[in-house]
Write an enzyme that holds these catalytic residues in place. Structure first.
Site: not given
Ligand SMILES: [Ca+2]
Ligand SMILES: *[C@@H]1O[C@H](CO)[C@@H](O)[C@H](O)[C@H]1NC(C)=O
Ligand SMILES: *[C@@H]1O[C@H](CO)[C@@H](O)[C@H](O)[C@H]1NC(C)=O
Ligand SMILES: *[C@@H]1O[C@H](CO)[C@@H](O)[C@H](O)[C@H]1NC(C)=O
Ligand SMILES: *[C@@H]1O[C@H](CO)[C@@H](O)[C@H](O)[C@H]1NC(C)=O
Ligand SMILES: *[C@@H]1O[C@H](CO)[C@@H](O)[C@H](O)[C@H]1NC(C)=O
Ligand SMILES: *[C@@H]1O[C@H](CO)[C@@H](O)[C@H](O)[C@H]1NC(C)=O
Ligand SMILES: *[C@@H]1O[C@H](CO)[C@@H](O)[C@H](O)[C@H]1NC(C)=O
Ligand SMILES: *[C@@H]1O[C@H](CO)[C@@H](O)[C@H](O)[C@H]1NC(C)=O
Ligand SMILES: *[C@@H]1O[C@H](CO)[C@@H](O)[C@H](O)[C@H]1NC(C)=O
Ligand SMILES: *[C@@H]1O[C@H](CO)[C@@H](O)[C@H](O)[C@H]1NC(C)=O
Ligand SMILES: *[C@@H]1O[C@H](CO)[C@@H](O)[C@H](O)[C@H]1NC(C)=O
Ligand SMILES: *[C@@H]1O[C@H](CO)[C@@H](O)[C@H](O)[C@H]1NC(C)=O
Length: 569
Positions: A200, A267, A270, A274, A276, A434, A480
């Site tokens: 940061s 999600d 990718d 998961d 993410v 972020d 962040h």
């Molecule tokens: Ca994912």
């Protein structure tokens, strides 16, 4: 008989091993202070010296170093700038003599602080490094530069501007390295490895040195840096101004549910379900926020706010689409970039008015204070309102801050030749999600360095050449400078300094960066984080990951700031 001699010699060394108690005294420290000539223009105090040994300090770890128990010598020194009546305090944590590994680490700050108290210092001691931090001369280790930026309304304290910008860190490292050598009786021939680690504002401080002082450090771990300072700080007001301009103030529950719906929708892009979003670029390409209009959201009441039970509004989606489209001026020219889809919209937070029972403007104080103190030079910690502020006003604020602080806090110098020539290495990371400093800000700087230093090479050849000494890692799902509660299964690099040390001292190039999942059902899973410009993609139903080259995705990270006639690095 002769065979015993080496053993005896070894025994003698062990028996006489120097302990922390032996050397962690003010007398010893005074005898080992660097000479004032180490940094022309300063005088190190012979009287202000504090030193005490600390044993068995347990730290629960941080985003970037693991939990550990350490012993160290806690030293605080002071120096002044000649002919200025000032005091700069610097603090060092020195490892036990038998744990010292000939390393020095400088650490940096956050927000408007040039240090983070003692929070970062264990991160060096655990690797046998002396860890240092500075108070910048601002009065104490808890004083932010914003508190000492003005000598009076209208009068900048230029000394504090430059100390914050880069000078305090140059002094800290220079004194810190010399003190480390003296304290541990290192000879001039012995190599002392010098490092940096912070995120940061601390990340900006890291770049401030790499850009100016090529041989200061052998390597730096730099997270989500607050570089391109006036763009970054004024950008903190962009979300508020979009809300005000479109006259819609999304309730916090709507903001968070839009983030959640985006995460759920993106999600799987990718290749792994998961929770993410490892590929916010694919999210940008394949997901449109309009698709979640009318989806329900619910948040329970708490002491200050009522129950929030409604559906995602078209107006809310319009606000967030405008925010994500990046800062523009009134003519529609691009002024700055924005967050990746799926982030939490910290800057767009709104405030509940219990009288009118409506949500309204809550001016982001990082951005507001930047304008009042750094630009208007008024001793005010936020803007009182955004009345009469337009998209063009933000552009003008950016231009003003850029010019005022170009040579102090701006921190985007793209030619790093002296650092590269000195053999330095940079490990730069940034959370893909972020919500405070946009991820694309780091990508843009990486690209500025690439284009400036390798103008004649093809894209791939220049990225390869850069990757020999500067590598950028976007951390899937991370927010962040830390892992993300809304995407708990995302990895975070737990030991980036260890990785950097391996790279600098043993030549182990971090082709990928080790990450550890810190929460969620996958907690403890080890993952590899791809080096830019390669992007993660999971195969075989999310069981194997590859770092792939995807031109269409890369193009979504490119911004052209055509609101300015000057290059924006
Ligand atoms: Ca994912
Ligand atoms: C630190 O902890 C170790 C191991 O638990 C113990 O042997 C040692 O006495 C402790 N040192 C101090 C100074 O408390
Ligand atoms: C380290 O030194 C400072 C300054 O002397 C002191 O305030 C602080 O309490 C010390 N910390 C520990 C853990 O001894
Ligand atoms: C450095 O050398 C001095 C003099 O020999 C010795 O007293 C001191 O313990 C040494 N310091 C360390 C950290 O080994
Ligand atoms: C968003 O998701 C998190 C879990 O990841 C949950 O705790 C939170 O309540 C959700 N927020 C809303 C507004 O639904
Ligand atoms: C999303 O869809 C709407 C309606 O079709 C369109 O106006 C808007 O431009 C799209 N947004 C993006 C970012 O593509
Ligand atoms: C939210 O509102 C809807 C309709 O207005 C209602 O059916 C639902 O029960 C409410 N949800 C909660 C958790 O109160
Ligand atoms: C809250 O709403 C009332 C009534 O509309 C208004 O008078 C007041 O100024 C508002 N307060 C804030 C802090 O905006
Ligand atoms: C400085 O400016 C602030 C904000 O405009 C004001 O509140 C304060 O009174 C001023 N201070 C002095 C000493 O004039
Ligand atoms: C905004 O502009 C109007 C018209 O010029 C002026 O009367 C008002 O005082 C301004 N408000 C602020 C907060 O500057
Ligand atoms: C760059 O390298 C990637 C493989 O890493 C390849 O797929 C791509 O086509 C190359 N791009 C160019 C412009 O040569
Ligand atoms: C990365 O993790 C692997 C496996 O967990 C480990 O063997 C390796 O040493 C780590 N690399 C670094 C640089 O920490
Ligand atoms: C794919 O993975 C998901 C969860 O990660 C699992 O629920 C599903 O059964 C898997 N599908 C196949 C065909 O293995």
């Amino acid at each position: 008989m002769a065979a015993f001699l080496p053993l005896l010699a070894l025994w003698a060394t062990v028996a006489q091993a120097v302990t922390l108690d032996d050397v962690c005294t003010t007398e010893y420290v005074r005898s080992k202070l660097p000479s004032d000539t180490v940094y022309p223009g300063i005088t190190i105090s012979q009287s202000f010296i504090e030193a005490n040994p600390v044993y068995n300090l347990s730290t629960s770890g941080s985003a970037v170093y693991p939990a550990s128990t350490i012993d160290y010598c806690n030293v605080t020194l002071a120096y002044s700038h000649n002919a200025r009546d000032d005091t700069v305090r610097i603090r060092f944590w020195l490892p036990r003599p038998d744990s010292f590994e000939k390393r020095y680490l400088s650490t940096g700050g956050a927000e408007y602080y040039v240090n983070q108290g003692v929070q970062q210092l264990p991160g060096g001691v655990i690797y046998g490094a002396v860890s240092g931090s500075t108070d910048g001369g601002f009065g104490s280790f808890d004083t932010g530069v914003d508190e000492v930026l003005l000598l009076a309304n209208g009068t900048l304290d230029q000394q504090n501007v430059y100390m914050f910008g880069y000078q305090a860190h140059h002094e800290l490292s220079t004194i810190g390295k010399s003190f480390t050598r003296n304290f541990f009786n290192m000879t001039q021939d012995e190599k002392l490895y010098a490092y940096y680690q912070s995120c940061s504002e601390g990340g900006r401080e890291g770049w401030s040195q790499v850009q100016r002082f090529g041989d200061e450090w052998d390597g730096a771990v730099i997270g989500a840096p607050a570089i391109r300072y006036s763009f970054q700080m004024v950008f903190h007001l962009w979300s508020n101004l979009v809300e005000k301009t479109l006259n819609y103030y999304p309730p916090p529950c709507e903001l968070e549910s839009i983030a959640n719906y985006t995460i759920a929708a993106c999600d799987g892009l990718d290749g792994r379900l998961d929770g993410v979003v490892s590929r916010s670029d694919l999210c940008k390409l394949h997901f449109n926020l309009t698709s979640i209009i009318n989806q329900p959201y619910y948040c329970a009441a708490d002491s200050d706010t009522p129950v929030q039970n409604a559906t995602v509004s078209a107006k809310g989606v319009e606000v967030l689409e405008t925010i994500l489209g990046g800062m523009k001026d009134l003519q529609g020219n691009q002024v700055y970039l924005s967050y990746q889809p799926g982030t939490s919209f910290y800057d767009g937070q709104t405030e509940y008015n219990t009288t009118s029972e409506t949500w309204g403007l809550d001016i982001n104080s990082f951005g507001g204070e930047y304008v009042t103190r750094f630009l208007q030079l008024q001793d005010l910690d936020n803007l009182p309102s955004l009345d009469n502020v337009t998209y063009d006003t933000l552009k003008e604020w950016i231009r003003q801050g850029w010019q005022t602080y170009e040579d102090s806090i701006h921190t985007t110098w793209p030619d790093l030749t002296p650092f590269k020539e000195a053999g330095g290495k940079v490990l730069h990371y940034h959370g893909e999600q972020d919500g405070s400093i946009p991820t694309a800000s780091s990508v843009h700087y990486y690209d500025s360095v690439r284009k400036t230093m390798y103008p004649k090479l093809s894209y791939n050849a220049s990225a390869d050449a850069l990757g020999e000494w500067y590598r950028l890692f976007l951390i899937p799902g991370a927010s962040h400078c830390m892992h993300n509660d809304l995407q708990p299964n995302g990895p975070f690099p737990q030991k980036p300094l260890h990785t950097l040390i391996e790279w600098v001292e043993n030549g182990l190039v971090p082709v990928t960066l080790n990450g550890t999942v810190l929460g969620g059902d996958l907690e403890g899973e080890e993952q590899q984080i791809c080096a830019w410009p390669l992007r993660p993609m999971w195969y075989d139903n999310g069981t194997t990951m590859e770092c792939v080259y995807d031109q269409t995705s890369l193009d979504t990270w490119t911004w052209d700031f055509d609101a300015f006639d000057m290059p924006v690095y």
